[in-house]
Write an enzyme that holds these catalytic residues in place. Structure first.
Site, short mmCIF file in Angstrom:
data_model
loop_
_atom_site.label_atom_id
_atom_site.label_comp_id
_atom_site.label_asym_id
_atom_site.label_seq_id
_atom_site.Cartn_x
_atom_site.Cartn_y
_atom_site.Cartn_z
N LYS A 9 0.83 -1.21 0.00
CA LYS A 9 0.00 0.00 0.00
C LYS A 9 0.87 1.26 0.00
CE LYS A 9 -3.78 -2.40 2.37
NZ LYS A 9 -4.79 -2.32 3.47
N TYR A 49 -12.75 -3.23 -3.13
CA TYR A 49 -13.31 -3.34 -1.77
C TYR A 49 -14.83 -3.32 -1.84
CZ TYR A 49 -8.70 -2.51 0.46
OH TYR A 49 -7.41 -2.62 0.91
N ARG A 85 -1.55 -14.36 3.91
CA ARG A 85 -2.37 -13.70 4.94
C ARG A 85 -1.69 -13.84 6.31
NH1 ARG A 85 -6.70 -10.42 3.77
NH2 ARG A 85 -7.64 -11.07 5.74
N THR A 91 -5.54 -7.57 10.45
CA THR A 91 -5.90 -6.30 9.81
C THR A 91 -5.53 -5.11 10.69
OG1 THR A 91 -7.75 -7.43 8.74
CG2 THR A 91 -7.84 -5.01 8.83
N ARG A 102 2.64 -6.65 9.31
CA ARG A 102 1.91 -5.60 10.03
C ARG A 102 2.38 -5.51 11.48
NH1 ARG A 102 -3.91 -7.27 7.34
NH2 ARG A 102 -3.85 -5.85 5.56
N ASN A 117 -1.82 -0.20 7.02
CA ASN A 117 -1.29 -1.51 7.40
C ASN A 117 -0.42 -2.17 6.33
OD1 ASN A 117 -3.38 -2.16 5.76
ND2 ASN A 117 -4.63 -3.20 7.31
N HIS A 120 -1.66 -5.81 1.44
CA HIS A 120 -2.95 -6.45 1.19
C HIS A 120 -2.70 -7.84 0.62
CE1 HIS A 120 -6.94 -7.35 -0.40
NE2 HIS A 120 -6.33 -7.72 -1.52
N GLU A 131 -9.59 -10.49 -7.86
CA GLU A 131 -8.67 -9.37 -7.74
C GLU A 131 -7.58 -9.41 -8.82
OE1 GLU A 131 -7.48 -9.45 -3.57
OE2 GLU A 131 -9.53 -9.03 -2.94
P1 TYD Z 1 -10.43 -6.02 5.25
O1 TYD Z 1 -10.57 -6.52 3.84
O2 TYD Z 1 -11.51 -6.33 6.23
O3 TYD Z 1 -9.04 -6.47 5.92
P2 TYD Z 1 -7.68 -7.02 5.26
O4 TYD Z 1 -6.98 -5.85 4.64
O5 TYD Z 1 -6.90 -7.59 6.42
O6 TYD Z 1 -8.10 -8.06 4.24
O7 TYD Z 1 -10.32 -4.42 5.19
C1 TYD Z 1 -9.64 -3.80 4.14
C2 TYD Z 1 -8.94 -2.58 4.66
O8 TYD Z 1 -9.87 -1.63 5.14
C3 TYD Z 1 -8.04 -2.87 5.85
O9 TYD Z 1 -6.77 -3.34 5.47
C4 TYD Z 1 -7.98 -1.54 6.52
C5 TYD Z 1 -9.33 -0.93 6.25
N1 TYD Z 1 -10.23 -1.08 7.40
C6 TYD Z 1 -10.36 -0.02 8.28
O10 TYD Z 1 -9.72 1.04 8.08
N2 TYD Z 1 -11.19 -0.15 9.36
C7 TYD Z 1 -11.89 -1.31 9.60
O11 TYD Z 1 -12.65 -1.38 10.61
C8 TYD Z 1 -11.75 -2.40 8.68
C9 TYD Z 1 -12.49 -3.71 8.90
C10 TYD Z 1 -10.91 -2.24 7.59
#
Ligand code: TYD
Length: 138
Positions: A9, A49, A85, A91, A102, A117, A120, A131
């Site tokens: 990111k 997303y 993952r 996350t 992370r 974070n 992805h 994707e």
């Molecule tokens: P998600 O797809 O749930 O997590 P991951 O990236 O671990 O697959 O969410 C996508 C991104 O959205 C996540 O990396 C950071 C952001 N996010 C927030 O900012 N706040 C939140 O409460 C959630 C669930 C996600």
């Protein structure tokens, strides 16, 4: 042999963590099939997303993810979807274990703030296929 889609990111690119992340991938033995630096657009992010578009924090995700170039790529290897993952960590970086990307390189968000974070990764074979096709058109 699985394939997954991954990103470094804009925070990871800005902080000079591209080499570190790619090093971890290569050290683990996963193959980097595709790699491209690009700018995300709000339109792509709305598709990427699709499950989060209605969440209150979605505008922050778009601001963050369009704040600078990001790296997109495709990895292949045995059980790479779940393994990547695990390498990323939880996350919310507060929950991410030390030793994960992370857990080693990110901080928890401010109250109500965006989550920076670093990385992805697709969360299932269906997401990986969707994707890869969204970002690489195949
Ligand atoms: P998600 O797809 O749930 O997590 P991951 O990236 O671990 O697959 O969410 C996508 C991104 O959205 C996540 O990396 C950071 C952001 N996010 C927030 O900012 N706040 C939140 O409460 C959630 C669930 C996600």
């Amino acid at each position: 042999m699985e394939k997954t889609f991954f990103m470094i990111k804009p925070d990871g690119v800005r902080r000079g963590l591209v080499g570190e992340v790619l090093h971890r991938i290569e050290r683990r033995g996963f193959k980097i099939e595709k790699l491209e630096m690009r700018m995300a657009t709000p339109e792509l992010l709305e598709k990427h997303y699709e499950d989060l578009v209605d969440r209150p924090f979605f505008p922050q995700i778009v601001d963050f993810m369009t704040s600078g170039p990001l790296i997109t790529g495709v990895l292949s290897g045995n059980q790479v979807i779940g393994s990547w993952r695990t390498m990323m960590g939880a996350t919310n970086p507060k929950e991410a274990l030390p030793g994960t990307i992370r857990g080693d390189y990110a901080q928890a968000p401010d109250e109500g703030g965006a989550t920076f974070n670093v990385v992805h990764g697709s969360d299932s074979p269906e997401s990986a296929e969707r994707e890869i096709s969204l970002w690489f058109g195949e």
